[in-house]
Design an enzyme around this catalytic site. Structure first.
Site, mmCIF file in Angstrom:
data_model
loop_
_atom_site.group_PDB
_atom_site.id
_atom_site.type_symbol
_atom_site.label_atom_id
_atom_site.label_comp_id
_atom_site.label_asym_id
_atom_site.label_seq_id
_atom_site.Cartn_x
_atom_site.Cartn_y
_atom_site.Cartn_z
ATOM 1 N N GLU A 68 0.817 -1.211 0.000
ATOM 2 C CA GLU A 68 0.000 0.000 0.000
ATOM 3 C C GLU A 68 0.853 1.263 0.000
ATOM 4 O O GLU A 68 0.487 2.275 -0.599
ATOM 5 C CB GLU A 68 -0.947 -0.005 1.206
ATOM 6 C CG GLU A 68 -1.953 -1.152 1.218
ATOM 7 C CD GLU A 68 -2.831 -1.168 -0.019
ATOM 8 O OE1 GLU A 68 -3.066 -0.080 -0.603
ATOM 9 O OE2 GLU A 68 -3.281 -2.257 -0.417
ATOM 10 N N HIS A 71 1.733 2.215 -3.475
ATOM 11 C CA HIS A 71 0.653 2.964 -4.125
ATOM 12 C C HIS A 71 0.682 4.428 -3.701
ATOM 13 O O HIS A 71 0.563 5.332 -4.534
ATOM 14 C CB HIS A 71 -0.712 2.374 -3.726
ATOM 15 C CG HIS A 71 -1.028 1.072 -4.376
ATOM 16 N ND1 HIS A 71 -0.948 0.881 -5.744
ATOM 17 C CD2 HIS A 71 -1.459 -0.107 -3.848
ATOM 18 C CE1 HIS A 71 -1.307 -0.367 -6.030
ATOM 19 N NE2 HIS A 71 -1.610 -0.979 -4.898
#
Length: 377
Positions: A68, A71
């Site tokens: 994550e 991202h």
């Protein structure tokens, strides 16, 4: 989804965990400590298996966080602000404050997550091989092998071309590039997400009826999550299309009633202007600038004996924790950041001056008007 516990910041991004992470953490640790590890390497003390299981679960969650974070970092480099990262029951989510400006940026933001998971899988494969050459304890080699496999699985699963998975974002980027229409691209990706979700639900139920046990139910649960998330994303995309070109200034409640930060909670609750009009009010400082948001419910939580000395500033949501936008912000871009609840009202500020307040009910009224307003000829 809001974090239950904040873990601080990494690379400038707020990191939090939802309480449901504890559930998946215990499932992984229990399954490894009581299942896979004793079967593969019998003869160790139970505490050894539990240490190995808990360690593997911790590193797995760290792998999800790395996925994550990738991202988030790439999103910021492509001009997309990041709200936070929350780890929860079915993985993690990096909440972006807006969408990518073009298909290429979408491709980069979506593709880096599975790439990081794939690189982690390769790292653990190499580590497993090196440990085998030492040689290291067999249980340690098994832990590293499991981490390699689970990261590979994470990379492959997230690359499936179905929203809301990373592969769905990649599919949307491709369709957006081909058609030039982001809304049509989103519809295609969310449709693929629902199809994959129903397929997983069916496979999970079949596996459960054939003796697959918890694994089958877990597969069905993941499928149901994909259906719900893809459906929600599709509806949000339709709303964004409907609200395209509408600025916040056209929807907000203008010149809202404000509350002085030094006002006692007892006076707030006693004043009829605040008791019957709204459930939340902007809070202003001595110079009139906004400093936070107070809800009537939070004020009522103060014990009556203390409400005369406790001020609004003590119970308000401080400005850094509220959503603040300027009047010209596109409503479609703001919509993904809005949440239900009085404490999530959006403050509209123009050059330091409070000019309005926005709630989901304001958006709903606008959507209803846009859907039913007949075009005039």
């Amino acid at each position: 989804m809001r974090a239950t516990l904040s873990l601080g910041r990494i690379a400038g991004v707020r990191i939090g965990v939802h309480w449901s992470v504890l559930f998946i953490f215990l499932i992984i640790a229990f399954g490894l400590a009581q299942g896979r590890f004793p079967r593969t390497y019998p003869g160790e003390a139970p505490v050894v298996y539990w240490v190995a299981g808990l360690g593997a679960a911790v590193v797995f969650l760290a792998s999800l966080l790395a996925h994550e974070l990738a991202h988030a970092v790439v999103a910021r480099r492509n001009g997309v602000a990041v709200d936070d990262i929350v780890l929860w029951l079915l993985g993690g989510v990096a909440r972006l404050k807006s969408e990518a400006s073009n298909p290429a940026a979408e491709l980069r933001i979506a593709g880096v997550g599975p790439l990081v998971s794939l690189l982690l899988a390769g790292f653990f494969v190499l580590a497993d091989w090196l440990l085998a050459q030492v040689p290291a304890p067999g249980l340690l080699i098994e832990v590293v092998a499991w981490l390699a496999g689970i990261n590979l699985l994470l990379a492959v699963f997230n690359a499936l071309p179905a929203a809301p998975l990373d592969g769905g974002r990649l599919l949307r980027a491709f369709l957006w590039w081909r058609t030039g229409d982001r809304l049509r691209a989103t519809v295609g990706a969310t449709t693929a997400g629902r199809v994959l979700g129903w397929l997983l639900v069916a496979l999970g139920l079949v596996a459960f009826m054939r003796g697959g046990g918890f694994g089958g139910l877990w597969l069905a649960l993941i499928g149901w999550f994909l259906i719900a998330a893809a459906t929600a994303e599709g509806k949000q995309a339709q709303l964004r299309g409907l609200l395209a070109g509408v600025p916040v200034r056209d929807v907000m409640t203008r010149e809202p009633l404000t509350v002085p930060v030094a006002l006692a909670v007892a006076d707030l609750l006693a004043d009829q202007r605040y008791r019957y009009r709204h459930s939340a009010f902007p809070v202003t400082g001595a110079n009139g600038a906004p400093v936070g948001l107070v809800t009537v419910n939070s004020a009522r939580q103060v014990p009556p004996g203390k409400s005369g000395t406790v001020t609004v500033g003590d119970v308000m949501v401080p400005l850094p924790r509220t959503t603040v936008v300027d009047p010209d912000t596109p409503l479609a871009d703001l919509l993904p950041r809005m949440e239900p609840g009085a404490e999530h009202r959006v403050l509209v500020v123009d050059q330091g001056r409070l000019v309005g307040i926005l709630s989901l009910s304001d958006v709903s009224r606008t959507v209803n008007w846009l859907m039913h307003a007949a075009p005039r000829r």
